[in-house]
Enzyme design. Structure first.
Site, PDB file in Angstrom:
ATOM      1  N   ASP A 150      11.480   6.185  -1.923  1.00  0.00           N
ATOM      2  CA  ASP A 150      10.675   6.500  -3.107  1.00  0.00           C
ATOM      3  C   ASP A 150       9.784   5.301  -3.433  1.00  0.00           C
ATOM      4  O   ASP A 150      10.032   4.178  -2.969  1.00  0.00           O
ATOM      5  CB  ASP A 150      11.570   6.770  -4.315  1.00  0.00           C
ATOM      6  N   ASP A 152       9.123   3.281  -6.679  1.00  0.00           N
ATOM      7  CA  ASP A 152       9.571   3.045  -8.054  1.00  0.00           C
ATOM      8  C   ASP A 152       8.604   2.084  -8.730  1.00  0.00           C
ATOM      9  O   ASP A 152       8.233   1.052  -8.152  1.00  0.00           O
ATOM     10  CB  ASP A 152      10.981   2.450  -8.052  1.00  0.00           C
TER      11      ASP A 152
END
Length: 232
Positions: A150, A152
């Site tokens: 991901d 972040d």
């Protein structure tokens, strides 16, 4: 953190956080103190990259709450460092560095570059930077990001409230980018009440979960009187 070391001080002495560092800052350490029941991977990870991330927890004077990260998602460890062992620190917003050669095409880095290069986008007027695996790799230059990682983000919103309509526009922008690049983008607001998920604040919920050094709390306004615990 899935595992956390017991504090090396009496719990009633944990009354503050060292103002030199904020949650999500990355600290380079000259030494990492070992505690009982430390996971076996921690020493190897520290040898590979002597860095730790500042986590949200109160500490006694002379200590800082830190988190160690290993290779996989399951390798996370909350522990403590002596303030005297901190060599240097870098904040997420200072991580405007270029990834290692050949790694800029990874989805997380591609999405980050798109945001950094957008001079008129909704993040352009805000103070923000990468955390998680992308932030760790940019700080240490140790390969950490994978194809499935991901992106972040931390958005500094401590001094100025972020209106919910602005938050919704920002969330829509990030979701559109995530769909275009093929990566999950997760943003957190740094507010006086602690860390608040951008998605929760943008959703217009009556209360949102704020992760504070003293513990999580549900509050209505991360910038109002509730941010001091009155609405916990």
């Amino acid at each position: 953190m899935q595992v956390c070391a017991a504090p090396p001080f009496a719990i009633d002495h944990a009354s503050s956080c060292d103002a030199r560092w904020r949650p999500h800052d990355l600290l380079r350490l000259q030494r990492l103190q070992a505690f009982d029941n430390e996971p076996t991977w921690v020493r190897e990870a520290f040898g590979r990259a002597p860095y730790a991330v500042v986590r949200r927890a109160l500490a006694a004077d002379g200590f800082v709450a830190i988190g160690m990260r290993g290779v996989g998602r399951s390798e996370r460890y909350g522990t403590w460092a002596s303030s005297a062992d901190v060599v240097s620190a870098v904040s997420p917003e200072a991580l405007s560095r270029t990834p290692l050669a050949g790694r800029d095409a990874l989805p997380a880095f591609a999405a980050l570059a798109a945001l950094q290069n957008d001079a008129t986008g909704p993040l352009s007027a805000l103070v923000w930077g990468p955390t998680g695996s992308a932030g760790f790799e940019l700080a240490t230059y140790v390969p950490t990001v994978s194809v499935s990682s991901d992106l972040d983000l931390l958005i500094r919103a401590h001094d100025k409230p972020l209106a919910q309509d602005v938050a919704r526009d920002l969330l829509n922008c990030l979701q559109a980018l995530a769909q275009r690049v093929g990566v999950r983008v997760d943003a957190q607001l740094d507010t006086p009440a602690g860390g608040v998920a951008l998605a929760e604040w943008a959703a217009g919920k009556p209360r949102v979960l704020a992760r504070h050094e003293r513990g999580p709390q549900l509050i209505a306004d991360p910038w109002g009187s509730a941010s001091h615990g009155d609405d916990a």
